[in-house]
Design a protein around this motif. Structure first.
Motif, PDB file in Angstrom:
ATOM      1  N   TYR A   1      -7.929   7.351   3.381  1.00  0.00           N
ATOM      2  CA  TYR A   1      -7.837   6.290   2.379  1.00  0.00           C
ATOM      3  C   TYR A   1      -8.456   6.748   1.058  1.00  0.00           C
ATOM      4  O   TYR A   1      -7.904   6.512  -0.024  1.00  0.00           O
TER       5      TYR A   1
ATOM      6  N   PRO B   1       0.826  -1.215   0.000  1.00  0.00           N
ATOM      7  CA  PRO B   1       0.000   0.000   0.000  1.00  0.00           C
ATOM      8  C   PRO B   1       0.860   1.266   0.000  1.00  0.00           C
ATOM      9  O   PRO B   1       2.032   1.238   0.391  1.00  0.00           O
TER      10      PRO B   1
ATOM     11  N   SER C   1      -6.160   9.115  -0.706  1.00  0.00           N
ATOM     12  CA  SER C   1      -4.779   8.669  -0.896  1.00  0.00           C
ATOM     13  C   SER C   1      -4.291   8.772  -2.349  1.00  0.00           C
ATOM     14  O   SER C   1      -3.126   9.130  -2.580  1.00  0.00           O
TER      15      SER C   1
ATOM     16  N   GLN D   1      -2.173   5.157   2.495  1.00  0.00           N
ATOM     17  CA  GLN D   1      -3.024   4.009   2.794  1.00  0.00           C
ATOM     18  C   GLN D   1      -2.563   3.311   4.084  1.00  0.00           C
ATOM     19  O   GLN D   1      -3.391   2.900   4.900  1.00  0.00           O
TER      20      GLN D   1
END
Length: 497
Positions: free
Chosen positions: A483, A365, A486, A369
């Motif tokens: 998130y 990630p 991101s 994240q």
């Protein structure tokens, strides 16, 4: 430091002798082991010492005020690292700064070990805050001095050093906490002082032989005229603070709560000023400004994370002492022992996370994240603490396994966020502010604890469910938002992940 200087320093350091690493790593490993033993041992019982009744060996401070003092204490410890880095860079060099820091920490613990009451508490805090600010950031810098920038052992060396930190923090509550809660708080603080003394002895005895010239260079020494100006500034500040303190105490308007509130405000102002200064600097390029903008939400996320994680030594410590059944499977637990859970879980799971990122490679990630996952785990660590009171009320004691679960979840978040944040700080930093960016990262913890000093005032048995639920819910919500944004942050990072 010039390349020639670094090469010359490396030649003075024995490059083998500690698990295939430079011998100097053993010096810094055990120095930091004992310093963390000293600090975390003291911290494991300090809250209880403040709010226990005088008849029980404490100071009888209001519990809410004691939690606020603990939060401000932690905040100032991280703030003082900025001063410690400056002193090492401009006046003493890292090696001497580390030594003086250790001495001040030991003096602070000795003062706590003596029956000086509340005045002794605040004087000792001053010594420990300054001492930790001198020692903590500079020991890590000296680890870097043991290796060339291309040495493949470098990352492994820092991992070994990090294990020393957590081993000291893991052992301390069992020794210092047991003595402090079971015998005498002052005896516990005395053992913490002995721990720092052992660390200093290790450092002094082995430094010249194992560290060579590491840490002896002052990178940017003060000029003669600068020294005179600095002395004048220091004396002026001391005189002003002395006058304000005398007038405030005698006038009755300088209270503990007002000092705490002022420091809480500083915890927000200082990082804000840092960001504005770096962003507006002509030394910061347009590409670096874009990366700096990407760093801001990461910094806010880190503040939210540390605001929860650092309550392990305040609200959760209070919970362990007041709300937890400490008789578990026939074993009589100590409330201070729960402070060992964080370093224990880090020791257990840090290698797994490191291996996981290596295995995933380019498929892992993004930074944002990872931060978002870290926030969600932190939020969950507080959400689970709602359930005991929600289902059984607050009259009965709860199983210690709830605290174990909470500490476990927040450590998962820490392993996702903390090392990643350090790495992101080095990657996203403007070239002209590389060192200051690391100070800024440490301020995310300082600012979180400064804000905590006000937040912890809302905790009580009656507000327990709402307290854990609201803070945990905010963290999870911020994690989800981070998130979702991101991909956009990745664009602002201009090619960095």
């Amino acid at each position: 430091m010039k390349k020639l200087d670094r090469d010359a320093i490396l030649k003075t350091i024995p490059q083998k002798g500690f698990f295939g690493h430079p011998k100097g790593l053993s010096t810094l490993f055990f120095t930091e082991f004992w310093e963390r033993f000293s600090y975390y041992g003291m911290r494991a019982i300090l809250l209880f010492y403040m709010y226990y009744e005088v008849s029980d060996g404490g100071l009888g401070i209001d519990q809410t005020t004691a939690n606020s003092i603990m939060a401000i204490y932690g905040s100032l410890v991280y703030m003082s690292g900025i001063i410690g880095g400056w002193i090492a860079d401009r006046i003493l060099g890292t090696a001497r700064t580390v030594f003086h820091g250790g001495v001040l920490i030991m003096i602070g613990h000795i003062i706590l070990a003596l029956p000086f009451g509340a005045p002794g508490l605040f004087v000792s805090m001053g010594f420990i805050i300054i001492g930790t600010g001198l020692l903590k950031p500079n020991v890590g810098g000296m680890v870097g001095d043991l290796y060339s920038k291309t040495d493949p052992r470098r990352d492994s060396g820092f991992s070994i050093y990090y294990m020393g930190i957590n081993m000291g923090a893991f052992i301390a509550p069992y020794i210092v906490g047991t003595l402090g809660e079971g015998v005498s708080f002052h005896l516990g603080f005395g053992v913490a002082a002995v721990g720092m003394l052992v660390g200093l002895i290790v450092y002094v005895v082995t430094r010249k032989k194992y560290l060579g010239l590491a840490g002896t260079i002052v990178p940017n020494p003060l000029k003669k005229e600068e020294k005179g100006r600095l002395l004048s500034i220091i004396l002026t500040v001391i005189v002003i603070l002395g006058i304000v303190g005398w007038l405030g105490i005698n006038g009755g308007w300088l209270t503990v709560d007002r000092v705490i509130f002022s420091i809480s405000i500083l915890g927000v102002i200082i990082p804000t000023a840092y960001f504005i200064f770096m962003f507006r600097s002509p030394k910061t390029t347009s590409e670096e400004k874009s990366r700096l903008l990407a760093y801001i939400p990461l910094f806010v996320a880190a503040m939210m994370f540390w605001a929860i994680q650092e309550q392990g030594s305040t609200i959760l410590a209070t919970y362990a002492n007041e709300r937890t059944d400490l008789n578990f499977l026939g074993i009589e637990l100590k409330a201070s022992w729960f402070q060992s859970l964080n370093p224990l879980f880090i020791i257990m799971f840090a290698p797994l996370f490191a291996g996981m990122w290596t295995k995933l490679g380019d498929r892992q990630p993004s930074v944002a994240q990872k931060f978002s996952f870290g926030l969600v785990f932190a939020g969950l660590s507080f959400i689970v603490m709602m359930f005991p009171a929600y289902f059984n009320g607050t009259e009965s004691l709860v199983s210690p396994l709830w605290l174990v679960l909470s500490f476990f979840l927040v450590v998962l978040g820490e392993l996702l966020l903390s090392p990643v944040g350090l790495s992101a700080s080095t990657k996203l930093a403007p070239a002209a502010f590389a060192a200051q960016m690391m100070s800024l990262w440490n301020l995310s913890n300082s600012s979180a604890q400064a804000i905590n000093a006000q937040v912890v005032k809302f905790y009580s048995t009656e507000t327990e469910v709402m307290y854990f639920g609201v803070i945990g819910g905010i963290a999870i919500l911020l994690g989800i938002i981070l998130y979702l944004f991101s991909p956009k942050l990745k664009e602002f990072m201009r090619g960095l992940n």
